[in-house]
Write an enzyme that holds these catalytic residues in place. Structure first.
Site, mmCIF file in Angstrom:
data_model
loop_
_atom_site.group_PDB
_atom_site.id
_atom_site.type_symbol
_atom_site.label_atom_id
_atom_site.label_comp_id
_atom_site.label_asym_id
_atom_site.label_seq_id
_atom_site.Cartn_x
_atom_site.Cartn_y
_atom_site.Cartn_z
ATOM 1 N N PRO A 224 50.653 84.918 -4.403
ATOM 2 C CA PRO A 224 50.765 85.377 -3.014
ATOM 3 C C PRO A 224 52.037 86.222 -2.867
ATOM 4 C CG PRO A 224 51.127 82.995 -3.181
ATOM 5 C CD PRO A 224 50.958 83.485 -4.571
ATOM 6 N N ASP A 398 56.958 86.047 -5.372
ATOM 7 C CA ASP A 398 55.916 85.020 -5.308
ATOM 8 C C ASP A 398 56.303 84.044 -4.196
ATOM 9 O OD1 ASP A 398 54.276 82.818 -5.723
ATOM 10 O OD2 ASP A 398 54.309 83.005 -7.910
ATOM 11 N N HIS A 399 55.508 84.059 -3.119
ATOM 12 C CA HIS A 399 55.879 83.267 -1.947
ATOM 13 C C HIS A 399 55.766 81.762 -2.204
ATOM 14 C CE1 HIS A 399 57.112 82.748 2.033
ATOM 15 N NE2 HIS A 399 56.134 83.314 2.708
ATOM 16 N N ARG A 400 55.136 81.373 -3.304
ATOM 17 C CA ARG A 400 55.072 79.935 -3.627
ATOM 18 C C ARG A 400 56.436 79.424 -4.064
ATOM 19 N NH1 ARG A 400 50.581 80.149 -8.138
ATOM 20 N NH2 ARG A 400 51.969 81.851 -8.702
ATOM 21 N N ILE A 402 59.516 81.534 -3.568
ATOM 22 C CA ILE A 402 60.619 82.117 -2.791
ATOM 23 C C ILE A 402 60.206 82.245 -1.329
ATOM 24 C CG2 ILE A 402 62.002 84.232 -2.511
ATOM 25 C CD1 ILE A 402 61.486 84.524 -5.666
#
Ligand code: CAO
Length: 426
Positions: A224, A398-400, A402
């Site tokens: 994501p 990577d929003h998972r 950061i």
């Protein structure tokens, strides 16, 4: 048993080619049909597949080598079963030769050799060994290409031999071929015939472009992404770059924007460890070394050589190394090892142009810095318009791993250091 893989007939009137990529190394396990080497000729670019299951015993060529038809590319140490199968193939090849030269002695089965229907049934129940299946090498090759299990194919040829038509009709019954299966991805539909609207031409997708396509698709589908944008006033840094350019020239290199950004990013990764991590299922792995990949635009496609231990190197060292690795990448001299082990990537498109872009994270990394074109802009400083050089930057992450606030802080920190190198002490 050792088996040689040789350069086959690639295309009509083509005697030689160049090794575009060696896809395996000594000690690698390989299987039948696995691409071993990519060869480019003026007519085609093609993968040379393994004919055997086994282990690579010797690689006799390297990228850039010129090779001719029949030249040995590598040696495969095969397992015992493959010995039998290849022996089977050799025998089949002999039989084929006999057939071609008219020497084949047609042998009708003797009365006692004829298989009774009930025995036939029993026999078909039992899975035949591939090497026992009567089929010519060309038919075996076709079956491999179409992903058809020869042991399941009904034969219509003389003496129970499987013909090419048998393989094709079996593939028709059981559905798509290997190529079709590989090509068919969810959401993809068949293309129309574009030539009905105007002239068209095709370009075979080469290994690097194919690998890049696979990697970015995997990244896009599994990570994501969020992209954060910011701008930095690099007027002072540009003045510093010009001043130290002479020193760099003495070393025979240019002190470039990318080399300076490498240095600053190395420190940013130290300050923001999540950007220097990888996600492993339910664990974040933090790396305590600072290796940064730099995207290089080459005629073969995108390559990302990695500069190791960035934080222990001077600006001049980084400039020299960046220059050397970019040259190697463009001249096809870069080794796979020199493109591995990166924790983060910098993609600088500013030499070409653009005001901003959203780079794609290269897994297993979790972030990538995008650099666009630095230009002089009018900027208000204490109510006064000044000519300042502004560089647009973006960071995709990577929003998972950061959060948005951390992404914004990371990029702002880089901008602050570009504007005032003393900010590094913060
Ligand atoms: N803004 C303005 N000018 C820039 C710049 C920027 N962000 N980055 C580089 N330039 C200038 C340089 O100063 C140089 O100008 P001069 O010739 O006048 O000195 C010129 O552009 C060419 O720079 P360079 O390419 O020689 O040097 P570099 O170290 O800055 O870049 C490299 C090296 C390998 C990053 C670059 O050559 C390259 O290949 N970029 C493309 C990367 C790419 O394809 N990314 C997409 C990947 S998909 O996300």
């Amino acid at each position: 048993m050792k088996k040689e893989i040789k350069v086959p007939d690639i295309a009509e009137n083509v005697e030689k080619g160049t090794i575009a990529a060696v896809l395996v190394s000594k000690g690698d396990k390989v299987s039948v049909d696995q691409p071993l080497v990519e060869i480019e000729t003026e007519k085609a670019s093609t993968d040379i597949p393994s004919l055997y299951d086994g282990v690579v015993d010797e690689v006799k060529v390297k990228e850039g080598d010129e090779v001719t038809i029949g030249q040995v590319l590598m040696v495969i140490e095969t397992k015992a079963e493959e010995k039998d199968e290849s022996k089977g193939e050799e025998k089949e090849e002999e039989k084929e030769e006999e057939k071609d030269t008219g020497k084949e002695t047609k042998k009708e089965p003797e009365e006692d050799e004829k298989v009774k229907p009930e025995e036939q049934e029993k026999k078909s129940d039992k899975k035949r060994n591939l090497s026992e299946v009567p089929a010519a090498p060309s038919v075996r090759r076709l079956a491999r290409e179409m992903d058809v299990d020869l042991t399941q194919v009904e034969s219509s040829g003389p003496g129970g031999r499987i013909t090419a038509d048998d393989v094709k009709s079996h593939a028709g019954k059981t559905g798509a071929t290997k190529e079709q299966k590989a090509e068919e991805k969810p959401g993809e539909s068949e293309l129309p015939d574009f030539s009905q609207w105007g002239p068209v031409s095709g370009e075979k997708i080469k290994t690097i472009r194919r690998l890049t396509a696979e990697n970015v698709l995997n990244s896009w589908q599994t990570i994501p992404h969020v992209t954060q944008f910011d701008k930095a006033d690099m007027t002072n840094l540009e003045n510093f770059r010009k001043k130290y350019q002479q020193k760099a020239e003495k070393e025979g290199v240019k002190l470039t924007v990318t080399a300076i950004l490498l240095k600053i990013t190395g420190f940013a990764l130290q300050k923001f460890p999540r950007f220097n991590s990888s996600l492993d299922k339910d664990e974040i792995i933090f790396k305590h070394y600072f290796n940064i990949g730099v995207a290089v635009d080459t005629p073969r496609g995108l390559l990302v050589p990695v500069i190791r231990d960035v934080n222990s190197k001077s600006l001049i060292q980084l400039s020299v190394e960046l220059d050397e690795l970019a040259k190697k990448a463009r001249e096809r001299k870069i080794s796979p090892d020199e493109m591995q082990g990166g924790n983060f990537t910098i993609s600088n498109l500013g030499g070409i142009g653009g005001t901003g872009f959203t780079p794609i994270v290269l897994p297993p990394q979790v972030a990538i810095l995008g650099v666009s074109r630095a230009e002089y802009n009018p900027v208000y400083i204490e109510d006064e318009l000044q000519k300042r050089m502004i560089i647009p930057l973006s960071v995709s992450y990577d929003h998972r791993v950061i959060d948005g606030a951390e992404g914004a802080r990371f990029l702002r920190w880089i901008c602050d250091v570009i504007e005032d190198p003393f900010a590094i002490l913060q």
